[in-house]
Design an enzyme around this catalytic site. Structure first.
Site, short mmCIF file in Angstrom:
data_model
loop_
_atom_site.label_atom_id
_atom_site.label_comp_id
_atom_site.label_asym_id
_atom_site.label_seq_id
_atom_site.Cartn_x
_atom_site.Cartn_y
_atom_site.Cartn_z
N SER A 1 0.84 -1.20 0.00
CA SER A 1 0.00 0.00 0.00
C SER A 1 0.87 1.25 0.00
CB SER A 1 -0.92 0.00 1.23
OG SER A 1 -0.16 -0.14 2.42
N HIS B 1 -41.84 20.69 -9.71
CA HIS B 1 -41.90 19.86 -10.92
C HIS B 1 -41.22 20.55 -12.10
CE1 HIS B 1 -45.07 17.51 -8.84
NE2 HIS B 1 -45.44 18.70 -8.39
N SER C 1 -16.21 24.93 -27.41
CA SER C 1 -16.36 23.66 -28.11
C SER C 1 -15.27 23.59 -29.18
CB SER C 1 -17.74 23.60 -28.75
OG SER C 1 -17.74 22.72 -29.86
N LYS D 1 -20.02 28.31 -29.11
CA LYS D 1 -20.45 27.75 -27.83
C LYS D 1 -19.67 28.21 -26.62
CE LYS D 1 -22.75 24.37 -27.21
NZ LYS D 1 -23.03 23.04 -26.75
N GLU E 1 -21.15 21.01 -14.74
CA GLU E 1 -21.39 19.66 -15.25
C GLU E 1 -20.44 18.66 -14.59
OE1 GLU E 1 -21.76 19.38 -19.67
OE2 GLU E 1 -21.90 21.55 -19.53
N TYR F 1 -8.76 -6.96 12.87
CA TYR F 1 -8.18 -6.44 11.63
C TYR F 1 -8.14 -7.52 10.56
CZ TYR F 1 -5.01 -4.50 8.22
OH TYR F 1 -4.48 -4.05 7.03
N LYS G 1 -8.29 3.24 1.88
CA LYS G 1 -7.65 4.55 1.74
C LYS G 1 -7.87 5.27 0.42
CE LYS G 1 -4.26 2.95 4.94
NZ LYS G 1 -4.94 1.61 4.85
N1 ARG Z 1 -0.93 -1.37 5.25
C1 ARG Z 1 -1.82 -1.89 6.20
C2 ARG Z 1 -3.21 -1.23 6.04
O1 ARG Z 1 -3.27 -0.26 5.38
C3 ARG Z 1 -1.33 -1.63 7.58
C4 ARG Z 1 -1.79 -2.60 8.61
C5 ARG Z 1 -1.20 -3.93 8.34
N2 ARG Z 1 -1.46 -4.86 9.40
C6 ARG Z 1 -1.32 -6.16 9.24
N3 ARG Z 1 -1.60 -6.90 10.26
N4 ARG Z 1 -0.92 -6.69 8.12
O2 ARG Z 1 -4.20 -1.70 6.54
#
Ligand code: ARG
Length: 459
Positions: free
Chosen positions: A23, A156, A277, A283, A290, A317, A325
């Site tokens: 990531s 309307h 345009s 135009k 938009e 987790y 993200k």
């Molecule tokens: N890059 C991971 C995330 O964005 C961080 C957490 C990773 N934790 C794990 N137990 N692999 O979620």
């Protein structure tokens, strides 16, 4: 075998896995939150006697250097480091040696990422609120200039009753005020620290979660670690809040698109915020509203995406959560530029008061007023008054005039109870100003609304 977690492995990760698992290409955006989180954690560990003063000093210096390297562009972001947490920790350890290896005591990447991402979302929450207030300020200026500018109010998308343009703008101010309140309530609810939850169950080390929370500006610590490391409600909330705000922006944008057309010509966007345009030389296109309308769909996509990622995740987790993200980053950046450009487009647009007024002269906007007159002055039950007014509208259509211009004799031919005192009831401006119930369009009521929003922005 250069992974931080490679102890129990005997073969290296494939580069395909590195690519899929990493990531770091996008979570590097959180570097500031990550380093500040580590500084707070290390400070707390030293205070609790888990790190020595010397180790803390090395960590602080090392992290500051990493921060400088990142900000100067020197820092090398490597896919093989997986995420920013490990990339930064690895560089820190290269710089300061053993003390760097102690930083992760009583912490996991699970609480670390929860801290970083939560703090990013809280910071952006504040920035979006500020930008929304600026947009409201510009709309408020426009509204206060146009409390007497007549325009057809619609239901309307048909001419309904006359209103003033300032009142119309106050409707959007109401929406944006609710948006601000929604962002603020999310901020309060989510301003709690995950730090110290560690992997999922807390830690046996003698940590002080309140201390690191305070350093980071959180108002307190979370209650249950198992929930905290997998809670992404804060991210969903900002996505929902941005989605609702964009829905409001898209409604205003739709009106700006319509109003810019030859059919309406109620406003003209400035050249600076219009486009041409490539084939039709004449135009002038309203691309800005938009695109604002279009980008709303994209933000909804991010909201649906994260809701779906979170659906049915078992505690605690799971790596699925790493997918939280990019959609949030994209929605936040979309919100930021949208608020900015909408503000500029409104600031520089021209309002065509004369065309708004002319539009009030079609569609018999004062028909309700005639019915109200029949009720008020002639004692006719509303349903019957409605019917008589319908006849007057039909007569006006036949004469090819607007009801506001019909002569008294025609009205009296329809119903003899109608007297000369009906004339002011037919005027478009009187019709607007007659609607003086609380929250109504009358200029005096619109001015009160403007004052209300001015006070809101001052508070
Ligand atoms: N890059 C991971 C995330 O964005 C961080 C957490 C990773 N934790 C794990 N137990 N692999 O979620």
């Amino acid at each position: 075998m250069d992974k931080m977690w490679s102890g129990r492995f005997s073969a290296s990760a494939s580069s395909l896995l590195d690519q899929f698992n990493a990531s770091i290409m996008f979570d590097r955006k959180l570097y500031r939150e990550d380093i500040e989180g580590s500084l707070a954690h290390a400070t707390m560990l030293a205070k609790q006697g888990i790190l020595t003063a010397e180790e803390l000093k090395d960590i602080v210096n090392g992290l500051n250097q990493v921060m400088n390297e990142i900000e100067s562009g020197e820092f090398e972001w490597k896919i093989s480091d997986e995420d920013l947490h490990m990339g930064i920790e690895k560089r820190l350890t290269a710089l300061i040696g053993d003390a760097g290896k102690k930083l992760h005591t009583a912490r996991s990447r699970n609480d670390q990422v929860a801290v970083d991402f939560r703090r990013y979302v809280l910071r952006k929450n504040r920035e979006i609120v500020e930008a929304l207030k600026e947009l409201m300020g510009v709309i408020l200026d426009l509204a206060s200039k146009h409390t007497e500018t007549l325009m057809p109010g619609m239901t309307h998308l048909q001419h309904a009753q006359p209103i003033n343009f300032g009142f119309h703008m106050c409707a959007y101010l109401s929406m944006f005020k609710r948006d601000i309140e929604r962002f603020e309530s999310s901020y309060e609810r989510n301003n709690i620290s995950p730090l110290g939850c560690a992997a999922l169950a807390g830690t046996p080390h003698n940590i002080d979660r309140s201390m690191s929370a305070e350093i980071l500006g959180f108002s307190g610590v979370s209650t249950n670690c198992l929930d905290t490391v997998s809670d992404r409600d804060f991210a969903l909330e900002i996505l929902f809040n941005i989605s609702t705000m964009m829905m409001h922006i898209s409604r205003l944008s739709e009106e700006l698109v319509m109003w810019s057309s030859y059919e309406f010509k109620f406003v003209e966007l400035s050249d600076e915020y219009s486009t041409g345009s490539s084939i039709m030389p004449q135009k002038k296109n309203p691309d800005v509203p938009e695109l604002l309308r279009g980008k709303t769909g994209r933000v909804y996509g991010s909201l649906m995406g994260l809701l779906t990622v979170m659906k049915a995740l078992p505690l605690a987790y799971n790596k699925d959560t790493q997918e939280d993200k990019e959609g949030v980053f994209d929605a936040v950046e979309t919100a930021e530029i949208s608020l900015e450009i909408l503000k500029e487009a409104i600031k520089t647009m021209q309002v065509k008061e004369q065309n708004m007024l002319s539009a009030c002269k079609v569609g018999h906007l004062s028909a309700t007023d005639l019915a109200d007159y029949l009720v008020e002055k002639c004692g006719i039950p509303f349903r019957e008054a409605h019917f008589i007014t319908g006849k007057a509208v039909a007569k006006s259509e036949e004469l090819k005039i607007d009801l506001s211009d019909i002569e008294l004799t025609y009205l009296q031919a329809i119903d003899a109870r109608i007297k000369e005192d009906v004339i002011p009831y037919l005027s478009i401006r009187n019709s607007m100003n007659a609607r003086k119930s609380s929250g109504g369009t009358a200029t005096v009521r619109t001015q009160e609304q403007i004052e209300f929003f001015q006070n809101f922005l001052k508070a």
